[in-house]
Design a protein around this motif. Sequence first.
Motif, PDB file in Angstrom:
ATOM      1  N   GLU A 165       0.865  -1.180   0.008  1.00 28.88           N
ATOM      2  CA  GLU A 165       0.086   0.006   0.020  1.00 28.88           C
ATOM      3  C   GLU A 165       0.869   1.087   0.058  1.00 28.88           C
ATOM      4  O   GLU A 165       1.306   1.730   0.965  1.00 28.88           O
ATOM      5  CB  GLU A 165      -0.999   0.017   1.189  1.00 28.88           C
ATOM      6  N   PRO A 166       1.016   1.680  -1.156  1.00 31.99           N
ATOM      7  CA  PRO A 166       1.842   3.005  -1.294  1.00 31.99           C
ATOM      8  C   PRO A 166       1.595   4.190  -0.181  1.00 31.99           C
ATOM      9  O   PRO A 166       2.233   4.783  -0.042  1.00 31.99           O
ATOM     10  CB  PRO A 166       1.887   3.496  -2.902  1.00 31.99           C
ATOM     11  N   ARG A 167       0.058   4.332   0.038  1.00 34.75           N
ATOM     12  CA  ARG A 167      -0.552   5.551   0.825  1.00 34.75           C
ATOM     13  C   ARG A 167       0.018   5.288   1.983  1.00 34.75           C
ATOM     14  O   ARG A 167       0.116   4.241   2.734  1.00 34.75           O
ATOM     15  CB  ARG A 167      -2.039   5.419   0.720  1.00 34.75           C
ATOM     16  N   ASP A 168       0.709   6.540   2.537  1.00 34.45           N
ATOM     17  CA  ASP A 168       0.968   6.558   4.024  1.00 34.45           C
ATOM     18  C   ASP A 168       2.214   5.662   3.936  1.00 34.45           C
ATOM     19  O   ASP A 168       2.798   5.670   5.241  1.00 34.45           O
ATOM     20  CB  ASP A 168      -0.018   5.963   5.091  1.00 34.45           C
ATOM     21  N   ALA A 169       2.945   5.252   3.037  1.00 35.47           N
ATOM     22  CA  ALA A 169       4.239   4.616   3.341  1.00 35.47           C
ATOM     23  C   ALA A 169       5.598   5.595   3.684  1.00 35.47           C
ATOM     24  O   ALA A 169       5.501   6.681   3.285  1.00 35.47           O
ATOM     25  CB  ALA A 169       4.815   3.932   1.927  1.00 35.47           C
ATOM     26  N   ILE A 170       6.139   5.224   4.623  1.00 38.66           N
ATOM     27  CA  ILE A 170       7.337   5.946   5.325  1.00 38.66           C
ATOM     28  C   ILE A 170       8.533   4.988   4.956  1.00 38.66           C
ATOM     29  O   ILE A 170       8.509   3.719   5.411  1.00 38.66           O
ATOM     30  CB  ILE A 170       7.123   6.258   6.780  1.00 38.66           C
ATOM     31  N   LEU A 171       9.434   5.615   4.293  1.00 38.85           N
ATOM     32  CA  LEU A 171      10.793   4.799   3.746  1.00 38.85           C
ATOM     33  C   LEU A 171      11.870   5.286   4.066  1.00 38.85           C
ATOM     34  O   LEU A 171      12.790   5.423   3.291  1.00 38.85           O
ATOM     35  CB  LEU A 171      10.496   4.467   2.368  1.00 38.85           C
ATOM     36  N   GLY A 172      11.960   5.884   5.233  1.00 39.70           N
ATOM     37  CA  GLY A 172      13.488   6.314   5.730  1.00 39.70           C
ATOM     38  C   GLY A 172      13.796   7.514   5.013  1.00 39.70           C
ATOM     39  O   GLY A 172      12.905   8.527   4.696  1.00 39.70           O
ATOM     40  N   SER A 173      15.037   7.602   4.294  1.00 43.11           N
ATOM     41  CA  SER A 173      15.483   8.784   3.535  1.00 43.11           C
ATOM     42  C   SER A 173      15.307   8.832   2.065  1.00 43.11           C
ATOM     43  O   SER A 173      15.607   9.693   1.203  1.00 43.11           O
ATOM     44  CB  SER A 173      17.092   9.080   3.636  1.00 43.11           C
ATOM     45  N   LEU A 174      14.412   7.595   1.578  1.00 47.52           N
ATOM     46  CA  LEU A 174      14.230   7.739   0.114  1.00 47.52           C
ATOM     47  C   LEU A 174      13.243   8.633  -0.311  1.00 47.52           C
ATOM     48  O   LEU A 174      12.277   9.037   0.403  1.00 47.52           O
ATOM     49  CB  LEU A 174      13.513   6.326  -0.170  1.00 47.52           C
TER      50      LEU A 174
END
Length: 417
Positions: A199-208
């Motif tokens: 689910e891309p919505r609300d994804a948190i991916l560090g410094s990306l």
Amino acid sequence: MPELLYPLDSSKRFTDQKFVGHNRWHPDIPAAVTVRPGDEFRVHVREWFDGAIHNDDSADDVRNAPLSTVHCLSGPFAIEGAEPGDLLIVDILDIGPVPQEDSGPLAGQGWGYTGIFATDNGGGFLTEHFPDAYKAIWDFSGHTTTSRHVPGVKFTGIMHPGLMGTAPSAGLLSTWNAREAALIATDPERVPPLALPPEPRDAILGSLTGAEFDRVAAEAARTAPPRENGGNQDIKNLTRGSRVFYPVFVDGAKLSVGDLHFSQGDGEITFCGAIEMGGFIDLRVDLIKNGMQLYGVTENAVFMPGNEGPVYSEWLAFSGTSVTLDGEQRYLDSQLAFERACLHAIDYLTNFGYSREQAYLLLGAAPIEGRFSGVVDIPNSCATVYVPTAIFDFPITPTAAGPVRIDPGIGAPRTAR
């Protein structure tokens, strides 16, 4: 105190911190901090919903909890020299609520919460019996806790991280997504769903950022279930003194941790069944080179439980078998047997004045023991739930005098579907 390598500021949101963590699994999420084998370090950990649940007498926040945002994980931590095929040793040296902050709006600042999630927003182990949202707030006093929503009980918490694990390889991530998509396809309209796809919505991916963020967000696995990398195992015995051996699937291992619990019963049966909190965890890491092959530990974590926690010597245990409430016989269905044992414990506790929801919340939060007691005697599995009697302010064992009736207080806040 070990060096604080991953600080968090309670006044800022998870995405506004010096180090931005993540809430998905993917091998390409960059490491936030690098450590060496043998290092000891402190990590601050955000409560899994980043402050969405409040210390009040309403369950509206649980009813509307944003599941696409979880879990708020600290890390990843790269371990120098770690390579695929190694075993990562993680020692839990200490753990606790938010340091020096015994009051405030965030879970972990002197309080925590347990939630029964509504069926159409995650549900829980007994969601067919408890379809609406409920909440209990627990106040901390040292290592013990009490609740205005579940009066008459006080117990010592077995603090632990609900979620800790290493990053998957690209191949392992693809395996996860394929097998979970196949499961979803068997009943795509089920509520709650059978699994949670990327689910891309609300994804948190560090410094990306940018195109790389978009690519990883579309592929990354949700953190809800336990998997081969450890993950959201919710094992209450992973407390102080525990040593965990995690398979390493990527260079650096990329260890992450989150979802701290002040206490939990076996099974975390209400879904948000532990006492959720933010806080800190002190870790030491080391490596066993080629450990996955040496010990055949290739698709699971192995651990040595800690030697701390409450010592209860007297229990009242409830059993269940693999027969449905409608009287249908199931073949060695251990999951059903455990469900029936939990329901028997819940119904029993209502004899003392608790509502069924209060009893359900209590079984999720208190250090109950859940066991599969018999799994070979066809057609019935037998599961048992052990409830420590010392956590109650009143006697709960059966006597000829009958059950004591207590004042259930204001009860557990409820919000209907």
